[in-house]
Structure formats: structure tokens, C-alpha cells
Design an enzyme around this catalytic site. Sequence first.
Site, mmCIF file in Angstrom:
data_model
loop_
_atom_site.group_PDB
_atom_site.id
_atom_site.type_symbol
_atom_site.label_atom_id
_atom_site.label_comp_id
_atom_site.label_asym_id
_atom_site.label_seq_id
_atom_site.Cartn_x
_atom_site.Cartn_y
_atom_site.Cartn_z
ATOM 1 N N SER A 131 40.640 3.315 7.233
ATOM 2 C CA SER A 131 39.487 4.210 7.031
ATOM 3 C C SER A 131 39.322 5.184 8.189
ATOM 4 C CB SER A 131 38.199 3.401 6.901
ATOM 5 O OG SER A 131 38.312 2.439 5.910
ATOM 6 N N SER A 163 37.913 -3.839 11.399
ATOM 7 C CA SER A 163 37.421 -5.186 11.698
ATOM 8 C C SER A 163 38.322 -5.859 12.713
ATOM 9 C CB SER A 163 37.395 -6.047 10.425
ATOM 10 O OG SER A 163 36.649 -5.422 9.431
ATOM 11 N N GLU A 246 43.978 -7.207 -0.312
ATOM 12 C CA GLU A 246 42.607 -7.195 0.212
ATOM 13 C C GLU A 246 41.613 -7.522 -0.909
ATOM 14 O OE1 GLU A 246 41.313 -3.451 1.927
ATOM 15 O OE2 GLU A 246 39.597 -4.419 2.858
ATOM 16 N N GLU A 364 29.924 1.487 -6.065
ATOM 17 C CA GLU A 364 29.983 2.656 -6.963
ATOM 18 C C GLU A 364 31.424 2.899 -7.427
ATOM 19 O OE1 GLU A 364 28.415 2.638 -4.024
ATOM 20 O OE2 GLU A 364 26.355 2.647 -4.760
HETATM 21 C C1 LIG Z 1 32.353 -5.209 6.736
HETATM 22 C C2 LIG Z 1 33.351 -4.095 6.607
HETATM 23 C C3 LIG Z 1 34.619 -4.256 7.112
HETATM 24 C C4 LIG Z 1 35.559 -3.211 7.021
HETATM 25 N N1 LIG Z 1 36.782 -3.386 7.582
HETATM 26 C C5 LIG Z 1 37.686 -2.373 7.551
HETATM 27 C C6 LIG Z 1 38.941 -2.504 8.217
HETATM 28 O O1 LIG Z 1 39.237 -3.527 8.842
HETATM 29 N N2 LIG Z 1 39.804 -1.459 8.198
HETATM 30 C C7 LIG Z 1 39.517 -0.298 7.533
HETATM 31 O O2 LIG Z 1 40.367 0.582 7.510
HETATM 32 N N3 LIG Z 1 38.321 -0.136 6.893
HETATM 33 C C8 LIG Z 1 37.406 -1.144 6.904
HETATM 34 N N4 LIG Z 1 36.180 -0.987 6.289
HETATM 35 C C9 LIG Z 1 35.867 0.304 5.691
HETATM 36 C C10 LIG Z 1 35.730 0.304 4.192
HETATM 37 O O3 LIG Z 1 36.971 0.178 3.543
HETATM 38 C C11 LIG Z 1 35.016 1.622 3.829
HETATM 39 O O4 LIG Z 1 33.728 1.557 4.407
HETATM 40 C C12 LIG Z 1 34.896 1.832 2.351
HETATM 41 O O5 LIG Z 1 36.145 2.095 1.788
HETATM 42 C C13 LIG Z 1 33.936 2.991 2.018
HETATM 43 O O6 LIG Z 1 34.270 4.143 2.712
HETATM 44 P P1 LIG Z 1 33.171 4.957 3.561
HETATM 45 O O7 LIG Z 1 32.455 3.972 4.424
HETATM 46 O O8 LIG Z 1 33.872 6.085 4.209
HETATM 47 O O9 LIG Z 1 32.123 5.478 2.511
HETATM 48 P P2 LIG Z 1 32.280 6.790 1.606
HETATM 49 O O10 LIG Z 1 33.559 6.745 0.870
HETATM 50 O O11 LIG Z 1 32.005 7.991 2.428
HETATM 51 O O12 LIG Z 1 31.109 6.583 0.586
HETATM 52 C C14 LIG Z 1 29.753 6.944 0.873
HETATM 53 C C15 LIG Z 1 28.938 6.691 -0.386
HETATM 54 O O13 LIG Z 1 29.409 7.562 -1.445
HETATM 55 C C16 LIG Z 1 29.779 6.803 -2.581
HETATM 56 N N5 LIG Z 1 30.974 7.369 -3.217
HETATM 57 C C17 LIG Z 1 32.106 7.805 -2.604
HETATM 58 N N6 LIG Z 1 32.984 8.233 -3.520
HETATM 59 C C18 LIG Z 1 32.416 8.059 -4.729
HETATM 60 C C19 LIG Z 1 32.840 8.310 -6.060
HETATM 61 N N7 LIG Z 1 34.058 8.833 -6.350
HETATM 62 N N8 LIG Z 1 31.979 8.010 -7.072
HETATM 63 C C20 LIG Z 1 30.742 7.480 -6.810
HETATM 64 N N9 LIG Z 1 30.285 7.228 -5.555
HETATM 65 C C21 LIG Z 1 31.112 7.502 -4.544
HETATM 66 C C22 LIG Z 1 30.104 5.420 -2.029
HETATM 67 O O14 LIG Z 1 29.989 4.423 -3.013
HETATM 68 C C23 LIG Z 1 29.070 5.261 -0.924
HETATM 69 O O15 LIG Z 1 27.837 4.854 -1.441
HETATM 70 C C24 LIG Z 1 35.222 -1.998 6.369
HETATM 71 C C25 LIG Z 1 33.922 -1.831 5.852
HETATM 72 C C26 LIG Z 1 33.005 -2.862 5.980
HETATM 73 C C27 LIG Z 1 31.613 -2.656 5.426
#
Ligand SMILES: Cc1cc2nc3c(=O)[nH]c(=O)nc-3n(C[C@H](O)[C@H](O)[C@H](O)COP(=O)(O)OP(=O)(O)OC[C@H]3O[C@@H](n4cnc5c(N)ncnc54)[C@H](O)[C@@H]3O)c2cc1C
Length: 395
Positions: A131, A163, A246, A364
Site C-alpha cells: 500500500s 504491519s 492474504e 466497500e
Molecule cells: C490493520 C491493517 C493492516 C494493514 N497491513 C498492511 C500491510 O502489512 N501491508 C500493506 O501493504 N498494506 C496494509 N494495510 C493496508 C490496506 O491494505 C489498505 O488500507 C486497504 O487496501 C485500503 O486502502 P486505503 O487505506 O488506501 O484506502 P482507500 O483505497 O483510499 O479507500 C478509502 C475509502 O474509499 C473507499 N473506496 C475506494 N475505492 C472504492 C471503490 N472502487 N468503490 C467503493 N469504495 C471505494 C474505501 O472502501 C474506503 O472507505 C493494512 C491495513 C490495515 C487496516
Amino acid sequence: MDFTDSPSEAAFRAEAVAFLEAHVPEEFGSYTSGDDQEKVYEQHLAWQKTLAQHGWGALTWPESYGGRGKGPIEQIIWNEELSKRGVGHSMLTVGIGMVGPTLVAHGTPEQQERYLGPLLRADETWCQLFSEPGAGSDLAGLATRAVRDGDDWVVNGQKTWCSGAQHNDFGILIARTDPSLPKHKGITFFLLDMKAPGIEVRPLIEMTGESHFNEVFLNDVRVPDSARLGELNAGWAVAQTTLMNERMAMGGLSNLLHFDELKALVVEEAGGHPDATQRDELAKVYSQLRCLELLNARVVSKLGRGVMPTAESSVMKLALARVMTKANALAMRALGPKALLRPGYWQNEYLFAPAFHIAGGTSEVQKTVCAERVLGLPREESSDRQRAFEELPRS
Ligand SMILES: Cc1cc2nc3c(=O)[nH]c(=O)nc-3n(C[C@H](O)[C@H](O)[C@H](O)COP(=O)(O)OP(=O)(O)OC[C@H]3O[C@@H](n4cnc5c(N)ncnc54)[C@H](O)[C@@H]3O)c2cc1C
């Protein structure tokens, strides 16, 4: 569907139980429990070392790589028995559950020889650097660049939500190697030494007060080409192996919720007589957990027949996030004002529960998968799949 163990499954369960009865550690904290995280991490390392020593380190990896060569059904039996003994979820899941299978599927013999043994024995640990601030749900939109320089790649960019990165020795990294290709096509997968010069790991503090995940800054980090996993610009396909594993690991997380403890808390706090609403809510949590178990069984049965699950893991992930939120809110209501007075297990679980709606694909996005693959609705429009990444408008 028959849920009783077949004779061979029963024999495997007996073998697993005998091992666990003899070796389960007395202390094994959870990463969501509010316990001292450094201590919990040490406990998880020690437990993985014990498992590896006795041949239980990675059940489904081939025996030639130090695994036990078992199938998904045995994995579920094993998970059930681990969970019954409170050792069901490990902070090393990224390494054992995601990196290992990716190396087995895509690694060269040299890479497998170099990395799998230390990973299995927890001599080296791994994190996932996928990410970015501008690429989460739309992971293929990642902007971290890797540019070839002699036998090395020079990497620049920022990863986030990684993480465990503050503890880990290696990371799996996806970076853009050809921006002139469409966004899914110009990505390459690397194995990154987290001690390499130019890497800065900054822990992020969550609302639990702890730091499970981190920002990782990459400034002119040199990665040898020998640490590339898979073909140049074929990293998206390699990453799919990681992400599929995953999703499987996330599905099994219902083990994290201890229903009996939740019930005991609600009953105790209600002086032995929960009211009708509390009974109703407990019954709903119980039935949803049971549905998750049955869905899990469906996924396993598919895997057992060699069929890859599709939308089931999205339904499971969605349902898991909902039931975790519902259960922890119920615990908070049972505790009432007491919940505010002192931090404890349920308070910490409640504060961590929203993360389940995000990690491993947001709720979502899971709903979109269900809409398309279960309900057969038209695919979400996307205008950027065929255009060169460098031509896409970016903020
Ligand atoms: C506890 C935890 C551990 C994690 N560990 C890791 C890790 O080890 N390595 C790593 O790489 N990542 C990790 N992540 C990251 C995780 O994979 C991302 O947070 C996740 O994929 C969402 O991406 P974002 O946070 O950028 O949110 P965004 O993609 O920016 O989303 C923001 C909001 O928009 C909504 N949204 C986005 N696109 C759409 C769509 N097409 N349709 C409808 N709604 C949409 C989402 O649902 C969300 O509500 C972790 C996250 C958490 C919470």
C-alpha cells in the site's frame, strides 16, 4: 455436506492435538489484546521456532521446502485446534501465510533455498510493502519507482500501513518499473532487505495507542536484480498469489473472537440476567459466527477439490468485519460506564475492530466483488486499464 472428520482427518486431528497438548506455550498474547507488543512479538517468534523444530511450521508448504505437504482441509483442522488453545493468530502471518506461498510459487531455486528455511524457523521475518498513500484499494496505481542501474534497481517512494515493519528483516515490495505500460503491467515484485541503506521505518500510532503498522520511506534504496521475484513487469501476477493467500488468512480470523468469553462478560455484567436485547444480540453474533464457519467450510471444500474460491472470501471478509464490530460494541454496552474507567481487553478489541473493515480489502470493495461475481451486476467502470500509467491524471 458432512462435517465430521473422515478417518484420515480424524487421525491428523489426533496427531495435531497430541503435539499441541505437549507444546502450547503458557503465555501467548494477541496483537489486538493491548498486551505489551514487544513481549507478544517475542512470544510469537518463540512459538514459530517450536513449530518449525517439530515439523509443524508451515502445514501446506511442500515437504521439500520444510513444510508438511498437507492440504487445505488439514489446515482448517489445524487452525481450529490452534484457536481452541488461544494460539490461533500469529504476528508472523505475513511471512508464513503470504510470503512463503509466493516464494514457493514464483521463486527461483536459489531464492527458495536462500529464504524459505530462515522464514520457516522465524530466523528472518517479513513484512508486506504494497500500500501507498495514493494506492490502497486501487493498488495497481502505485507510484514507487524502481529504476535499473547495472545489476541493481534503485527504488524511491513511500509505502504505508506496513504491519510489523518495525520488527522485520525483509519486505515484499511491489514497485513500478515501466510507467509507459498500463498500470497493471509495469509493476515488478522484489524481496527487500529492510536493513538496506535508504530505508526509514516510521511507526504510526493507532487509536488503540499502539503501533501495529508503519510508514516506510524508500530513498535511493539499492536492490540487486537477484532479489527480483518473477519476471520483469510481471509483478501484478506475483502479487495476486500474495493477495489470495492474504484473503484466506483473513477469512480464518473469526478465531479471534472468543464467543464464550463475550457471553460470559454480558451475563456477568447483567448480574446473571441479560435483558431481551442483549440475548437477541448475543444470538445474532453467535449465528453470524456459525455462518462464517460454514462459509469457511465451503471454501475449504472447494479448495479440497482443487477449485479456487472466488467471491466466497469476499463474503467472508465482509461478514467477519461486521460481526467483529457488532460483538465488540455489545461488550462495550455490557461494560457500560466501566468501559471508560480502565483500559482492558474488550476496550482494545473495540478500538481495533474498525481496522477489519479496511485491512485486506475494504468492505466497500468486497461489496463490489459480491455485486459483480455473486449478483452478476455489470463490472464497475474503469477508464484507465488500457492507458499508459504515465498518462493517467494523478493528484
Ligand atoms: C490493520 C491493517 C493492516 C494493514 N497491513 C498492511 C500491510 O502489512 N501491508 C500493506 O501493504 N498494506 C496494509 N494495510 C493496508 C490496506 O491494505 C489498505 O488500507 C486497504 O487496501 C485500503 O486502502 P486505503 O487505506 O488506501 O484506502 P482507500 O483505497 O483510499 O479507500 C478509502 C475509502 O474509499 C473507499 N473506496 C475506494 N475505492 C472504492 C471503490 N472502487 N468503490 C467503493 N469504495 C471505494 C474505501 O472502501 C474506503 O472507505 C493494512 C491495513 C490495515 C487496516
